[in-house]
Write a protein that holds these residues in place. Structure first.
Motif, PDB file in Angstrom:
ATOM      1  N   LYS A  58       0.835  -1.207   0.000  1.00 40.71           N
ATOM      2  CA  LYS A  58       0.000   0.000   0.000  1.00 40.71           C
ATOM      3  C   LYS A  58       0.872   1.259   0.000  1.00 40.71           C
ATOM      4  CE  LYS A  58      -3.850   2.144   2.425  1.00 40.71           C
ATOM      5  NZ  LYS A  58      -4.762   2.064   3.570  1.00 40.71           N
ATOM      6  N   ALA A  59       1.927   1.246   0.804  1.00 38.47           N
ATOM      7  CA  ALA A  59       2.826   2.407   0.875  1.00 38.47           C
ATOM      8  C   ALA A  59       3.570   2.626  -0.441  1.00 38.47           C
ATOM      9  CB  ALA A  59       3.818   2.223   2.021  1.00 38.47           C
ATOM     10  N   ALA A  60       3.900   1.546  -1.146  1.00 44.00           N
ATOM     11  CA  ALA A  60       4.657   1.653  -2.396  1.00 44.00           C
ATOM     12  C   ALA A  60       3.774   1.997  -3.592  1.00 44.00           C
ATOM     13  CB  ALA A  60       5.385   0.342  -2.669  1.00 44.00           C
ATOM     14  N   PHE A  61       2.475   1.787  -3.469  1.00 46.74           N
ATOM     15  CA  PHE A  61       1.590   1.938  -4.615  1.00 46.74           C
ATOM     16  C   PHE A  61       1.622   3.337  -5.224  1.00 46.74           C
ATOM     17  CE2 PHE A  61      -2.473   3.088  -6.523  1.00 46.74           C
ATOM     18  CZ  PHE A  61      -2.495   2.199  -7.566  1.00 46.74           C
ATOM     19  N   ARG A  62       1.611   4.348  -4.406  1.00 43.34           N
ATOM     20  CA  ARG A  62       1.540   5.722  -4.934  1.00 43.34           C
ATOM     21  C   ARG A  62       2.703   6.016  -5.878  1.00 43.34           C
ATOM     22  NH1 ARG A  62      -0.748  10.609  -1.770  1.00 43.34           N
ATOM     23  NH2 ARG A  62      -0.928  12.039  -3.498  1.00 43.34           N
ATOM     24  N   TRP A  64       4.713   3.764  -7.346  1.00 40.74           N
ATOM     25  CA  TRP A  64       4.678   2.807  -8.461  1.00 40.74           C
ATOM     26  C   TRP A  64       3.638   3.225  -9.499  1.00 40.74           C
ATOM     27  CZ3 TRP A  64       7.650  -0.753 -10.464  1.00 40.74           C
ATOM     28  CH2 TRP A  64       7.124  -1.700 -11.338  1.00 40.74           C
ATOM     29  N   SER A  65       2.506   3.738  -9.046  1.00 36.31           N
ATOM     30  CA  SER A  65       1.445   4.119  -9.979  1.00 36.31           C
ATOM     31  C   SER A  65       1.852   5.322 -10.838  1.00 36.31           C
ATOM     32  CB  SER A  65       0.138   4.424  -9.234  1.00 36.31           C
ATOM     33  OG  SER A  65       0.276   5.587  -8.433  1.00 36.31           O
ATOM     34  N   THR A  70       7.532   2.098 -19.315  1.00 44.47           N
ATOM     35  CA  THR A  70       8.905   1.723 -19.692  1.00 44.47           C
ATOM     36  C   THR A  70       9.746   1.434 -18.454  1.00 44.47           C
ATOM     37  OG1 THR A  70       8.721   3.102 -21.665  1.00 44.47           O
ATOM     38  CG2 THR A  70      10.942   2.478 -20.971  1.00 44.47           C
ATOM     39  N   ALA A  71       9.656   2.279 -17.456  1.00 47.58           N
ATOM     40  CA  ALA A  71      10.428   2.076 -16.223  1.00 47.58           C
ATOM     41  C   ALA A  71       9.937   0.833 -15.481  1.00 47.58           C
ATOM     42  CB  ALA A  71      10.329   3.303 -15.331  1.00 47.58           C
ATOM     43  N   ARG A  72       8.639   0.605 -15.454  1.00 43.53           N
ATOM     44  CA  ARG A  72       8.101  -0.600 -14.808  1.00 43.53           C
ATOM     45  C   ARG A  72       8.618  -1.850 -15.514  1.00 43.53           C
ATOM     46  NH1 ARG A  72       1.691   0.313 -13.468  1.00 43.53           N
ATOM     47  NH2 ARG A  72       1.886   2.418 -12.666  1.00 43.53           N
ATOM     48  N   ASN A  73       8.641  -1.814 -16.829  1.00 43.00           N
ATOM     49  CA  ASN A  73       9.136  -2.937 -17.605  1.00 43.00           C
ATOM     50  C   ASN A  73      10.588  -3.250 -17.256  1.00 43.00           C
ATOM     51  OD1 ASN A  73       9.080  -4.951 -19.594  1.00 43.00           O
ATOM     52  ND2 ASN A  73       9.818  -3.529 -21.149  1.00 43.00           N
ATOM     53  N   ARG A  74      11.405  -2.214 -17.108  1.00 44.33           N
ATOM     54  CA  ARG A  74      12.826  -2.426 -16.744  1.00 44.33           C
ATOM     55  C   ARG A  74      12.937  -3.099 -15.386  1.00 44.33           C
ATOM     56  NH1 ARG A  74      14.026   2.859 -19.108  1.00 44.33           N
ATOM     57  NH2 ARG A  74      13.554   3.695 -17.068  1.00 44.33           N
ATOM     58  N   VAL A  75      12.146  -2.648 -14.432  1.00 46.52           N
ATOM     59  CA  VAL A  75      12.174  -3.230 -13.083  1.00 46.52           C
ATOM     60  C   VAL A  75      11.760  -4.689 -13.125  1.00 46.52           C
ATOM     61  CG1 VAL A  75      11.076  -3.177 -10.805  1.00 46.52           C
ATOM     62  CG2 VAL A  75      11.815  -1.039 -11.872  1.00 46.52           C
ATOM     63  N   LEU A  76      10.675  -4.979 -13.795  1.00 46.88           N
ATOM     64  CA  LEU A  76      10.169  -6.352 -13.853  1.00 46.88           C
ATOM     65  C   LEU A  76      11.107  -7.287 -14.602  1.00 46.88           C
ATOM     66  CD1 LEU A  76       6.380  -5.622 -14.384  1.00 46.88           C
ATOM     67  CD2 LEU A  76       7.526  -6.385 -12.292  1.00 46.88           C
TER      68      LEU A  76
END
Length: 79
Positions: A58-62, A64-65, A70-76
């Protein structure tokens, strides 16, 4: 395949809020193809650990959203 085989049978931890947490109770998971192959020992989270994980998510969602696709793809892909 060598890299995968080298990790078989390993003890895994719960990963909560960026850190590993050793579990008091684990469960051994075996290959469905060859029951002699132990894939690993995996944690059984307690209710408290599940609550900690939910609070961390919950704390990380803000942040991350607001992260670009592109950045999410790199992390995953690194995971």
């Amino acid at each position: 395949m060598t890299r995968v085989r080298s990790g078989l049978g390993r003890l895994h931890a719960n990963f909560i809020n960026g850190a590993d947490h050793a579990a008091k109770v684990t469960q051994e998971l075996r290959s469905p193809i060859n029951r002699n192959d132990v894939l690993g020992r995996f944690p059984e989270a307690t209710a408290d650990e599940a609550n900690q994980a939910m609070a961390a998510a919950k704390a990380a969602f803000r942040g991350w959203s607001r992260t670009s696709v592109t950045a999410r793809n790199r992390v995953l892909r690194r995971a």
